[in-house]
Design a protein around this motif. Structure first.
Motif, PDB file in Angstrom:
ATOM      1  N   UNK A  14      33.873 -46.117 -48.522  1.00  0.00           N
ATOM      2  CA  UNK A  14      32.770 -45.638 -48.856  1.00  0.00           C
ATOM      3  C   UNK A  14      32.234 -46.445 -49.951  1.00  0.00           C
ATOM      4  N   UNK A  15      30.797 -46.430 -49.825  1.00  0.00           N
ATOM      5  CA  UNK A  15      30.237 -47.378 -50.625  1.00  0.00           C
ATOM      6  C   UNK A  15      29.688 -48.860 -50.119  1.00  0.00           C
ATOM      7  N   UNK A  16      30.433 -49.230 -49.045  1.00  0.00           N
ATOM      8  CA  UNK A  16      30.276 -50.310 -48.262  1.00  0.00           C
ATOM      9  C   UNK A  16      28.945 -50.078 -47.474  1.00  0.00           C
ATOM     10  N   UNK A  17      28.637 -51.329 -46.752  1.00  0.00           N
ATOM     11  CA  UNK A  17      27.336 -51.329 -45.856  1.00  0.00           C
ATOM     12  C   UNK A  17      27.618 -51.616 -44.549  1.00  0.00           C
ATOM     13  N   UNK A  18      26.835 -51.201 -43.548  1.00  0.00           N
ATOM     14  CA  UNK A  18      26.873 -51.708 -42.226  1.00  0.00           C
ATOM     15  C   UNK A  18      25.360 -51.744 -41.778  1.00  0.00           C
ATOM     16  N   UNK A  19      25.265 -52.708 -40.557  1.00  0.00           N
ATOM     17  CA  UNK A  19      23.980 -52.875 -40.153  1.00  0.00           C
ATOM     18  C   UNK A  19      24.161 -52.735 -38.649  1.00  0.00           C
ATOM     19  N   UNK A  20      23.412 -51.552 -38.017  1.00  0.00           N
ATOM     20  CA  UNK A  20      23.505 -51.549 -36.640  1.00  0.00           C
ATOM     21  C   UNK A  20      22.289 -52.100 -36.078  1.00  0.00           C
ATOM     22  N   UNK A  21      22.549 -52.647 -34.774  1.00  0.00           N
ATOM     23  CA  UNK A  21      21.464 -53.194 -33.866  1.00  0.00           C
ATOM     24  C   UNK A  21      21.495 -52.486 -32.715  1.00  0.00           C
ATOM     25  N   UNK A  22      20.065 -52.282 -32.199  1.00  0.00           N
ATOM     26  CA  UNK A  22      19.973 -51.868 -30.828  1.00  0.00           C
ATOM     27  C   UNK A  22      19.069 -52.614 -30.112  1.00  0.00           C
ATOM     28  N   UNK A  23      19.651 -53.373 -28.905  1.00  0.00           N
ATOM     29  CA  UNK A  23      18.640 -54.381 -28.334  1.00  0.00           C
ATOM     30  C   UNK A  23      18.063 -53.505 -27.030  1.00  0.00           C
ATOM     31  N   UNK A  24      16.971 -53.741 -26.842  1.00  0.00           N
ATOM     32  CA  UNK A  24      16.316 -52.968 -25.626  1.00  0.00           C
ATOM     33  C   UNK A  24      16.060 -54.138 -24.268  1.00  0.00           C
ATOM     34  N   UNK A  25      16.125 -53.713 -23.249  1.00  0.00           N
ATOM     35  CA  UNK A  25      15.839 -54.421 -22.228  1.00  0.00           C
ATOM     36  C   UNK A  25      14.573 -54.606 -21.906  1.00  0.00           C
ATOM     37  N   UNK A  26      13.479 -53.901 -22.867  1.00  0.00           N
ATOM     38  CA  UNK A  26      12.046 -54.250 -22.558  1.00  0.00           C
ATOM     39  C   UNK A  26      11.694 -54.281 -24.148  1.00  0.00           C
ATOM     40  N   UNK A  27      10.392 -54.778 -24.244  1.00  0.00           N
ATOM     41  CA  UNK A  27       9.343 -54.788 -25.311  1.00  0.00           C
ATOM     42  C   UNK A  27       9.718 -53.574 -26.057  1.00  0.00           C
ATOM     43  N   UNK A  28       9.917 -53.607 -27.426  1.00  0.00           N
ATOM     44  CA  UNK A  28      10.254 -52.262 -28.209  1.00  0.00           C
ATOM     45  C   UNK A  28       8.709 -51.573 -28.521  1.00  0.00           C
ATOM     46  N   UNK A  29       7.755 -52.199 -28.213  1.00  0.00           N
ATOM     47  CA  UNK A  29       6.422 -51.672 -28.253  1.00  0.00           C
ATOM     48  C   UNK A  29       6.014 -51.067 -27.032  1.00  0.00           C
ATOM     49  N   UNK A  30       6.892 -50.911 -26.174  1.00  0.00           N
ATOM     50  CA  UNK A  30       6.615 -50.031 -24.947  1.00  0.00           C
ATOM     51  C   UNK A  30       6.960 -48.735 -25.023  1.00  0.00           C
ATOM     52  N   UNK A  31       7.691 -48.379 -26.308  1.00  0.00           N
ATOM     53  CA  UNK A  31       8.109 -47.207 -26.786  1.00  0.00           C
ATOM     54  C   UNK A  31       7.089 -46.435 -27.673  1.00  0.00           C
ATOM     55  N   UNK A  32       6.915 -45.285 -27.657  1.00  0.00           N
ATOM     56  CA  UNK A  32       6.213 -44.735 -28.585  1.00  0.00           C
ATOM     57  C   UNK A  32       6.896 -44.348 -29.918  1.00  0.00           C
ATOM     58  N   UNK A  33       8.098 -44.186 -29.864  1.00  0.00           N
ATOM     59  CA  UNK A  33       8.910 -43.953 -30.888  1.00  0.00           C
ATOM     60  C   UNK A  33      10.360 -44.592 -30.681  1.00  0.00           C
ATOM     61  N   UNK A  34      10.944 -45.154 -31.641  1.00  0.00           N
ATOM     62  CA  UNK A  34      12.485 -45.593 -31.395  1.00  0.00           C
ATOM     63  C   UNK A  34      12.975 -45.064 -32.631  1.00  0.00           C
ATOM     64  N   UNK A  35      14.331 -44.807 -32.594  1.00  0.00           N
ATOM     65  CA  UNK A  35      15.286 -44.388 -33.503  1.00  0.00           C
ATOM     66  C   UNK A  35      16.882 -44.535 -33.629  1.00  0.00           C
ATOM     67  N   UNK A  36      17.307 -43.885 -34.465  1.00  0.00           N
ATOM     68  CA  UNK A  36      18.583 -43.524 -34.627  1.00  0.00           C
ATOM     69  C   UNK A  36      19.053 -42.263 -34.765  1.00  0.00           C
ATOM     70  N   UNK A  37      20.001 -41.747 -33.824  1.00  0.00           N
ATOM     71  CA  UNK A  37      20.472 -40.473 -33.960  1.00  0.00           C
ATOM     72  C   UNK A  37      22.128 -40.617 -34.278  1.00  0.00           C
ATOM     73  N   UNK A  38      22.808 -39.679 -34.655  1.00  0.00           N
ATOM     74  CA  UNK A  38      24.307 -39.763 -34.776  1.00  0.00           C
ATOM     75  C   UNK A  38      24.740 -38.138 -34.523  1.00  0.00           C
ATOM     76  N   UNK A  39      26.038 -38.415 -33.868  1.00  0.00           N
ATOM     77  CA  UNK A  39      26.804 -37.080 -33.805  1.00  0.00           C
ATOM     78  C   UNK A  39      28.167 -37.176 -34.366  1.00  0.00           C
ATOM     79  N   UNK A  40      28.631 -36.237 -35.088  1.00  0.00           N
ATOM     80  CA  UNK A  40      29.722 -36.165 -35.623  1.00  0.00           C
ATOM     81  C   UNK A  40      30.714 -35.271 -34.921  1.00  0.00           C
ATOM     82  N   UNK A  41      31.991 -35.377 -34.898  1.00  0.00           N
ATOM     83  CA  UNK A  41      32.758 -34.467 -34.303  1.00  0.00           C
ATOM     84  C   UNK A  41      32.438 -33.089 -34.501  1.00  0.00           C
TER      85      UNK A  41
END
Length: 119
Positions: A14-41
């Motif tokens: 707790x209190x620490x940091x992380x940086x997540x990366x998402x690399x796409x196989x295509x130009x990210x501007x080919x998407x209208x929206x990009x984002x992050x979601x999460x699912x806890x148990x």
């Protein structure tokens, strides 16, 4: 076939940091929206942060001020900088890309990356 590949998850305290990366196989501007979601148990998948083609950003209230979404077209990547992590941030984090069309939307997901925050 569109691919989204996440990385950067891990186990932190707790209190620490992380940086997540998402690399796409295509130009990210080919998407209208990009984002992050999460699912806890035992919980439903929830929105964490999104960024639109035009750069509009939206955050879930619980992460405002702690998480920052950004993107790099050159890297074909979307990032999620997570600071001041809390145990309740523990979840599998998924990258998402949406293409809007006249009759339907096209939804793309990564395989997820686990984030575990210990107290």
């Amino acid at each position: 076939q569109v691919q989204l590949v996440e990385s950067g998850g891990g186990l932190v305290q707790a209190g620490e940091s992380l940086r997540l990366s998402c690399v796409a196989s295509e130009n990210i501007f080919s998407f209208d929206v990009m984002g992050w979601y999460r699912q806890a148990p035992g919980k439903q998948r929830e929105l964490v942060a999104t960024i639109t083609y035009s750069g509009n950003i939206n955050y879930q209230d619980s992460v405002k001020g702690r998480f920052t979404i950004s993107r790099s077209n050159a890297a074909k990547a979307v990032y999620l900088q997570m600071n001041s992590l809390k145990p309740e941030d523990t979840a599998v984090y998924y990258c998402n890309g949406i293409r809007l069309a006249q009759f339907r939307n096209y939804d793309y997901w990564g395989q997820g990356t686990q984030v575990t925050v210990s107290s």
